[in-house]
Design a protein around this motif. Structure first.
Motif, PDB file in Angstrom:
ATOM      1  N   HIS A 190      27.104  43.114  45.529  1.00  0.00           N
ATOM      2  CA  HIS A 190      27.982  42.715  44.430  1.00  0.00           C
ATOM      3  C   HIS A 190      28.814  43.863  43.880  1.00  0.00           C
ATOM      4  O   HIS A 190      29.882  43.643  43.325  1.00  0.00           O
ATOM      5  N   GLN A 191      28.368  45.089  44.051  1.00  0.00           N
ATOM      6  CA  GLN A 191      29.150  46.229  43.568  1.00  0.00           C
ATOM      7  C   GLN A 191      30.489  46.304  44.294  1.00  0.00           C
ATOM      8  O   GLN A 191      31.504  46.679  43.700  1.00  0.00           O
ATOM      9  N   VAL A 192      30.529  45.933  45.563  1.00  0.00           N
ATOM     10  CA  VAL A 192      31.781  45.927  46.321  1.00  0.00           C
ATOM     11  C   VAL A 192      32.756  44.933  45.692  1.00  0.00           C
ATOM     12  O   VAL A 192      33.929  45.241  45.477  1.00  0.00           O
ATOM     13  N   ALA A 193      32.267  43.728  45.375  1.00  0.00           N
ATOM     14  CA  ALA A 193      33.120  42.719  44.731  1.00  0.00           C
ATOM     15  C   ALA A 193      33.610  43.212  43.372  1.00  0.00           C
ATOM     16  O   ALA A 193      34.790  43.049  43.031  1.00  0.00           O
ATOM     17  N   VAL A 194      32.723  43.820  42.597  1.00  0.00           N
ATOM     18  CA  VAL A 194      33.092  44.326  41.270  1.00  0.00           C
ATOM     19  C   VAL A 194      34.190  45.381  41.398  1.00  0.00           C
ATOM     20  O   VAL A 194      35.177  45.359  40.662  1.00  0.00           O
ATOM     21  N   ASP A 195      34.040  46.295  42.329  1.00  0.00           N
ATOM     22  CA  ASP A 195      35.039  47.354  42.512  1.00  0.00           C
ATOM     23  C   ASP A 195      36.411  46.769  42.861  1.00  0.00           C
ATOM     24  O   ASP A 195      37.439  47.225  42.350  1.00  0.00           O
ATOM     25  N   LEU A 196      36.442  45.758  43.716  1.00  0.00           N
ATOM     26  CA  LEU A 196      37.712  45.114  44.076  1.00  0.00           C
ATOM     27  C   LEU A 196      38.300  44.346  42.900  1.00  0.00           C
ATOM     28  O   LEU A 196      39.513  44.391  42.655  1.00  0.00           O
ATOM     29  N   LEU A 197      37.460  43.644  42.157  1.00  0.00           N
ATOM     30  CA  LEU A 197      37.940  42.892  40.999  1.00  0.00           C
ATOM     31  C   LEU A 197      38.504  43.819  39.918  1.00  0.00           C
ATOM     32  O   LEU A 197      39.479  43.472  39.250  1.00  0.00           O
ATOM     33  N   LYS A 198      37.903  44.997  39.750  1.00  0.00           N
ATOM     34  CA  LYS A 198      38.394  45.947  38.742  1.00  0.00           C
ATOM     35  C   LYS A 198      39.796  46.448  39.066  1.00  0.00           C
ATOM     36  O   LYS A 198      40.562  46.771  38.164  1.00  0.00           O
ATOM     37  N   ILE A 199      40.140  46.491  40.344  1.00  0.00           N
ATOM     38  CA  ILE A 199      41.497  46.879  40.741  1.00  0.00           C
ATOM     39  C   ILE A 199      42.484  45.786  40.346  1.00  0.00           C
ATOM     40  O   ILE A 199      43.551  46.059  39.794  1.00  0.00           O
ATOM     41  N   LYS A 200      42.125  44.544  40.611  1.00  0.00           N
ATOM     42  CA  LYS A 200      43.016  43.407  40.344  1.00  0.00           C
ATOM     43  C   LYS A 200      43.061  43.053  38.858  1.00  0.00           C
ATOM     44  O   LYS A 200      44.095  42.618  38.362  1.00  0.00           O
ATOM     45  N   TYR A 201      41.946  43.223  38.142  1.00  0.00           N
ATOM     46  CA  TYR A 201      41.841  42.825  36.733  1.00  0.00           C
ATOM     47  C   TYR A 201      41.366  43.997  35.875  1.00  0.00           C
ATOM     48  O   TYR A 201      40.267  43.980  35.326  1.00  0.00           O
ATOM     49  N   PRO A 202      42.181  45.043  35.731  1.00  0.00           N
ATOM     50  CA  PRO A 202      41.745  46.239  34.998  1.00  0.00           C
ATOM     51  C   PRO A 202      41.494  45.978  33.512  1.00  0.00           C
ATOM     52  O   PRO A 202      40.768  46.743  32.872  1.00  0.00           O
ATOM     53  N   GLU A 203      42.045  44.914  32.956  1.00  0.00           N
ATOM     54  CA  GLU A 203      41.872  44.605  31.536  1.00  0.00           C
ATOM     55  C   GLU A 203      40.584  43.822  31.260  1.00  0.00           C
ATOM     56  O   GLU A 203      40.267  43.530  30.109  1.00  0.00           O
ATOM     57  N   TYR A 204      39.837  43.491  32.296  1.00  0.00           N
ATOM     58  CA  TYR A 204      38.609  42.709  32.155  1.00  0.00           C
ATOM     59  C   TYR A 204      37.368  43.595  32.105  1.00  0.00           C
ATOM     60  O   TYR A 204      37.345  44.678  32.691  1.00  0.00           O
TER      61      TYR A 204
END
Length: 66
Positions: free
Chosen positions: A43-57
């Motif tokens: 899940h850390q891989v998914a989190v890292d990718l999501l943080k790139i796309k949604y930095p305000e989250y």
């Protein structure tokens, strides 16, 4: 659980699964759970990718839940 081919010719392999809980009003994403067929993904891989796309989250993960 084999490999699939993408239209671009790339080889794909499912390495696990999970879910994403999205609370738009709080700008919160939670990656959690697993796939009964493929097991739990990293899940850390998914989190890292999501943080790139949604930095305000606020984005986190849990290994609990299905």
């Amino acid at each position: 659980m084999g490999r699939a081919s993408a239209p671009s010719g790339l080889k794909l392999k499912c390495v696990g699964g999970g879910r994403i809980k999205h609370d738009e009003s709080k700008r919160d994403l939670l990656v959690y759970g697993y796939s009964q067929g493929y097991g739990k993904a990293d899940h850390q891989v998914a989190v890292d990718l999501l943080k790139i796309k949604y930095p305000e989250y606020h984005i986190d993960f849990s290994n609990d839940g299905y």
